[in-house]
Design a protein around this motif. Structure first.
Motif, PDB file in Angstrom:
ATOM      1  N   LEU A   1       2.135   9.972  -5.422  1.00  0.00           N
ATOM      2  CA  LEU A   1       3.033  11.002  -4.936  1.00  0.00           C
ATOM      3  C   LEU A   1       4.230  11.394  -5.944  1.00  0.00           C
ATOM      4  O   LEU A   1       4.382  12.729  -6.050  1.00  0.00           O
ATOM      5  N   HIS A   2       4.279  10.542  -6.557  1.00  0.00           N
ATOM      6  CA  HIS A   2       5.814  10.786  -7.508  1.00  0.00           C
ATOM      7  C   HIS A   2       5.476  12.097  -8.363  1.00  0.00           C
ATOM      8  O   HIS A   2       6.722  12.736  -8.542  1.00  0.00           O
TER       9      HIS A   2
ATOM     10  N   PHE B   1      11.758  13.339  -5.777  1.00  0.00           N
ATOM     11  CA  PHE B   1      12.897  13.012  -5.257  1.00  0.00           C
ATOM     12  C   PHE B   1      12.766  12.178  -4.074  1.00  0.00           C
ATOM     13  O   PHE B   1      13.408  11.267  -3.924  1.00  0.00           O
ATOM     14  N   ILE B   2      12.004  12.497  -3.256  1.00  0.00           N
ATOM     15  CA  ILE B   2      11.961  11.398  -1.698  1.00  0.00           C
ATOM     16  C   ILE B   2      11.066  10.329  -2.199  1.00  0.00           C
ATOM     17  O   ILE B   2      11.324   9.207  -1.445  1.00  0.00           O
ATOM     18  N   THR B   3      10.133  10.212  -3.180  1.00  0.00           N
ATOM     19  CA  THR B   3       9.545   9.099  -3.678  1.00  0.00           C
ATOM     20  C   THR B   3      10.307   8.008  -4.259  1.00  0.00           C
ATOM     21  O   THR B   3      10.216   7.013  -3.972  1.00  0.00           O
TER      22      THR B   3
ATOM     23  N   LEU C   1      10.892   4.081  -9.894  1.00  0.00           N
ATOM     24  CA  LEU C   1       9.321   4.598  -9.417  1.00  0.00           C
ATOM     25  C   LEU C   1       9.233   5.476 -10.789  1.00  0.00           C
ATOM     26  O   LEU C   1       7.857   5.532 -11.367  1.00  0.00           O
ATOM     27  N   ILE C   2      10.163   6.222 -11.452  1.00  0.00           N
ATOM     28  CA  ILE C   2       9.766   7.025 -12.439  1.00  0.00           C
ATOM     29  C   ILE C   2       8.900   6.456 -13.762  1.00  0.00           C
ATOM     30  O   ILE C   2       8.557   6.921 -14.425  1.00  0.00           O
TER      31      ILE C   2
ATOM     32  N   LEU D   1       0.914  -1.190  -0.106  1.00  0.00           N
ATOM     33  CA  LEU D   1       0.077   0.029  -0.141  1.00  0.00           C
ATOM     34  C   LEU D   1       0.920   1.266   0.051  1.00  0.00           C
ATOM     35  O   LEU D   1       0.675   2.230  -0.754  1.00  0.00           O
ATOM     36  N   PHE D   2       2.028   1.506   0.793  1.00  0.00           N
ATOM     37  CA  PHE D   2       3.006   2.305   0.712  1.00  0.00           C
ATOM     38  C   PHE D   2       3.628   2.386  -0.671  1.00  0.00           C
ATOM     39  O   PHE D   2       3.706   3.617  -1.043  1.00  0.00           O
ATOM     40  N   GLU D   3       3.576   1.523  -1.265  1.00  0.00           N
ATOM     41  CA  GLU D   3       4.267   1.593  -2.881  1.00  0.00           C
ATOM     42  C   GLU D   3       3.348   2.317  -3.577  1.00  0.00           C
ATOM     43  O   GLU D   3       3.516   3.044  -4.368  1.00  0.00           O
TER      44      GLU D   3
END
Length: 877
Positions: free
Chosen positions: A688-689, A694-696, A712-713, A680-682
């Motif tokens: 959010l990305h 950056f933080i993600t 993630l990008i 779920l966090f993923e």
């Protein structure tokens, strides 16, 4: 993998931007198997440095590009800069002055060498600064509007339009910038209301000694250019002056008194001095009455010999001196304060001088028609649509575009003049020579040809931008190359409303003229970034923070989200440092949430049954939020998309979900709950990305080792699945009970560690049974029971359910009764506001059915709550 106790944006930003660049993750190539998603950057001036407007504009573009990339589209964001004729030339002229060099003392070639040297050294700084923001442009595609191939395209288009009869050269009244000493288009003039003076000047009637005609003007320095005085033929006050002449004061030249309905009998004295060389309306009047044109101003705004007096004086100095001279001879009747709208140069801020000048123009009457209808019919959509009216007004009143500029830096006009005064238009001097000899039957040589000294308006190159960044040969071949066929039309354009006509409308015109197709599907118009006082942020006012300093202090993710928290399309952004501070705090919240989860010890033998309802709730809530976020994106409500994401992450995930499943201190968590929480966090990191790249990306790789292709990008954007609204509503009701218990503890000074008994009077006990473990844990209950009545208890109402907590001896019954009475009055007030809406026939008939239904639900809830509160009050006596 260990994680630092605090998030350091500078480390993450440097690491991940380098990573994305090294692995070409921003790169886009033609791929027929993938849907293209294309944005061309509004090319910032090559002289520019990052300001707050750029930050907002490019953050929005990057959010759109990153999301499209995650949706599996072939995302292509083309960067570049504009040569910015006037701005760059001004920079170079000032730079040379510092070295003791005047532009007039060097050759064009020498000046351009200095300009290119400056461009190579300083130009494009802004693009490097955009990288600090996280802009995921395909940097290998970077373009400059004076690149050789783009310049050739501009020349080709000029020649083509000239040969089609759409470009012409002629003497016309133009907007003249005396400081920049160049013509400007109407769109490069900014009108400002300024404090001025209205001078009442007495003109003697020819052949008399005591008869005068008084005329009001804001520009006494131009009386020497007067060629007539105009009266309204219907005005009885001046009937005796018809056919007579007046004498211009100071120079004693006689001018005719003419008649025209154009004169407003109510303004000033009811008559008008006619100065065709220095006023656009007077110019039109002069053509109509076949009047002489006397231009008394030099290009730099000083008076020339035709003025006869004050030769060489600046126009504004001359204004004061003429007024003084008129006063001395008794022909200045009076002077009044006056507010007037005065045109200023967009670039130099100099007051514009209407001036007759030989310039090049593009005919706009026919060429604009497809661009007009495409926006009016929503083939191209403006966001927000309120700008359609502004677009319509400009298109319906469009004038021929003055495309020549008296500058050296820019695309030189491809017109070549011959010794006999004729000219030919051609792409090169050699082509011009062949054309001249075939057209005029003369054996000219190259030395006989002299190219036009002027350059083209900057916008004459950038109007081709969505085409020329992909294909510069299509303008001559008429056949789009593979890239243009694939990427054009582009998808979304993000820009500022102030260049809706400078650039946006003209790109649409060029798109239809050369490809018969729109250049983009959507135009997202941002607002202006303003300070707390509502002033536009600018260097000159000193009210704009340095964007790079903000990034250094708050992190790029914090600045990006801070800029978007309150910036709905088309509305201005009231900037405050608290916004980017909130953005930074959001990043820290996300970081700490992961640290919390990562710090849990896992026991594979534990059962996760107690967390099933919590996981199920967040799964449904995530899907609900995702559907809402997607809808916001589709409707270009980028700020709303961020706020929906923010609430999901901060409130639902961090404040509720993690608290619901968090194991007791020094106790382990079961494997099933832990694994599902990471999944779920993923999903949370994915949505959010686009806002916080950056933080993600950093946390994505903290979760586990991943390959470049698993970054993630490039991760897939989550797909919306069906969700159970009842589960979401039930949980919301339980959370409200928890909040009320916590509020009650706080108001009574109870320790959070003190367990409480809770009894609920409800018709739906199964709602609470479903989340019983959550309720007991988060409200710290010793017991949960269901009953219609509890004696000697404090109570509160959630929806229509009455909740009781037994009182201790220290509880003040009278105080409880007062609190209940207060809540009843508040709820009755709320109900009254709802009923006012529902009793409004126009609201009920005009509002969407869902909105009306929501109001009726509010009515029912409020009525049930009032009833329950009154029952509680009765029970307390």
């Amino acid at each position: 993998m260990s994680i630092a106790s605090k998030y350091d944006p500078s480390l993450a930003e440097a690491k991940w931007y380098t990573y994305w660049m090294e692995h070409k993750l921003f790169s886009s190539k033609v791929n027929p198997s993938k849907e293209p998603y294309t944005i061309v950057i509004p090319p910032p001036n090559v002289t520019g440095v990052l300001h707050m407007g750029h930050m907002l504009n490019n953050t929005i573009q990057d959010v759109l590009i990153r999301r499209a990339r995650m949706q599996g589209k072939n995302a292509c964001w083309v960067p570049g800069t504009d040569h910015a004729s006037i701005a760059t030339e001004t920079k170079v002229v000032n730079l040379l002055k510092e070295k003791g060099i005047e532009k007039k003392d060097i050759s064009r070639e020498q000046f351009l060498n200095h300009a290119w040297e400056w461009k190579e050294k300083y130009g494009g700084i802004i693009l490097e600064q955009l990288k600090k923001l996280g802009a995921s442009c395909d940097w290998d595609r970077t373009k400059f509007t004076m690149d050789a191939d783009l310049s050739e395209a501009v020349t080709t288009v000029f020649v083509d339009l000239y040969r089609k009869g759409k470009i012409y050269r002629g003497i016309r009244m133009v907007n003249w910038d005396p400081k920049g000493q160049t013509a400007l288009s109407d769109d490069e003039v900014i009108t400002k209301e300024i404090a001025s003076k209205l001078y009442y000047i007495k003109y003697k009637i020819e052949g008399t000694t005591d008869q005068f005609l008084t005329i009001a003007t804001t520009r006494p320095e131009t009386i020497m250019a007067d060629v007539a005085i105009c009266i309204n033929p219907q005005d009885p006050r001046f009937a005796h002056l018809k056919g007579k002449k007046a004498i211009i004061p100071l120079i004693n030249r006689a001018i005719p008194i003419i008649e025209d309905d154009y004169v407003d009998m109510e303004f000033g004295t009811g008559c008008l001095k006619v100065t065709p060389a220095h006023d656009i309306n007077d110019y039109e009047l002069g053509i109509k009455h076949k009047l002489e044109v006397i231009d008394i101003l030099n290009d730099n705004g000083t008076l020339n010999e035709k003025a006869q007096i004050l030769i060489g004086e600046d126009r504004f100095v001359a204004r004061k001196k003429v007024a003084k001279l008129l006063d001395e001879i008794g022909q200045l009747d009076k002077v009044e304060d006056y507010k007037s709208n005065v045109g200023h140069s967009e670039r130099t801020d100099a007051v514009i001088e209407p001036k007759l000048s030989l310039q090049w123009f593009l005919k706009m009457d026919e060429i604009t028609k497809p661009a007009f209808s495409s926006v009016m019919e929503d083939v191209i959509q403006l966001h927000p649509p309120k700008f359609k009216n502004m677009y319509r007004a400009w298109m319906e009143n469009v004038r021929d575009w003055c495309i020549s500029r008296q500058l050296w830096w820019g695309h030189r006009i491809p017109a070549f003049y011959l010794p006999n005064g004729e000219f030919v238009v051609a792409k090169t001097a050699q082509e011009a020579l062949q054309l001249a000899n075939s057209q005029f039957g003369t054996n000219y040589v190259l030395a006989d040809l002299k190219q036009d000294e002027d350059v083209l308006d900057t916008w004459f190159s950038s109007w081709l931008w969505p085409i020329s960044v992909f294909d510069t040969e299509v303008f001559s071949t008429g056949k789009p190359n593979e890239e243009l066929n694939y990427y054009y039309p582009t998808n979304d354009l993000v820009t500022a409303p102030e260049i809706l006509f400078f650039w946006v409308a003209r790109m649409i015109i060029a798109g239809y003229e050369y490809l018969g197709e729109k250049p983009f599907k959507n135009v997202y118009l941002t607002g202006i970034v303003r300070d707390k006082l509502g002033r536009k942020m600018s260097k000159s006012l000193g009210n704009s923070p340095d964007p790079l300093e903000l990034i250094a202090k708050y992190g790029a993710d914090g600045v990006r989200t801070g800029m978007l928290f309150s910036s709905p399309a088309g509305n201005d952004l009231p900037y405050d440092d608290k916004l980017v501070e909130q953005g930074r705090n959001f990043a820290n919240k996300i970081w700490n949430a992961f640290r919390l989860v990562q710090g849990w010890e896992i026991d594979p033998n534990l059962s996760g049954r107690s967390n099933t309802s919590s996981i199920g709730w967040f799964e449904n809530r995530f899907q609900q939020a995702l559907a809402e976020i997607n809808e916001h994106f589709e409707k270009f409500r980028i700020s709303d998309a961020l706020m929906a994401t923010y609430k999901l992450v901060w409130d639902d995930f961090c404040s509720w979900y993690l608290e619901m499943i968090k194991p007791a201190y020094q106790h382990p968590i079961d494997q099933q709950t832990y694994d599902r929480t990471i999944e779920l966090f993923e999903d949370v990191l994915k949505i959010l990305h686009p806002f916080m790249p950056f933080i993600t990306e950093e946390l994505w790789h903290q979760i586990k080792e991943r390959s470049v292709g698993e970054s993630l990008i490039l991760a897939p954007w989550p797909e919306v699945k069906e969700f159970d609204q009842k589960t979401i509503d039930d949980a919301a009701q339980v959370f409200e009970v928890v909040s009320q218990v916590r509020n009650l503890r706080a108001s009574k000074g109870m320790s959070p560690k003190e367990s409480l008994e809770l009894t609920i009077n409800t018709k739906t006990p199964e709602l609470y049974h479903q989340f019983e473990s959550v309720l007991v844990k988060l409200a710290n209950l010793s017991s949960l029971s269901f009953s219609e009545k509890v004696e000697n208890a404090m109570s509160f109402v959630v929806k229509s359910d009455e909740c009781f907590i037994p009182m201790s001896d220290s509880i003040n019954i009278e105080e409880e009764k007062a609190n209940l009475q207060k809540e009843i009055e508040y709820t009755k007030g709320f109900l009254a506001s709802v009923m006012k809406k529902l009793s409004n026939e126009r609201f009920v008939a005009g509002a969407p059915a869902q909105v009306v239904e929501n109001e009726k639900k509010k009515q029912a809830d409020a009525e049930a709550k009032i009833k329950a509160l009154e029952e509680s009050l009765t029970k307390l006596g």
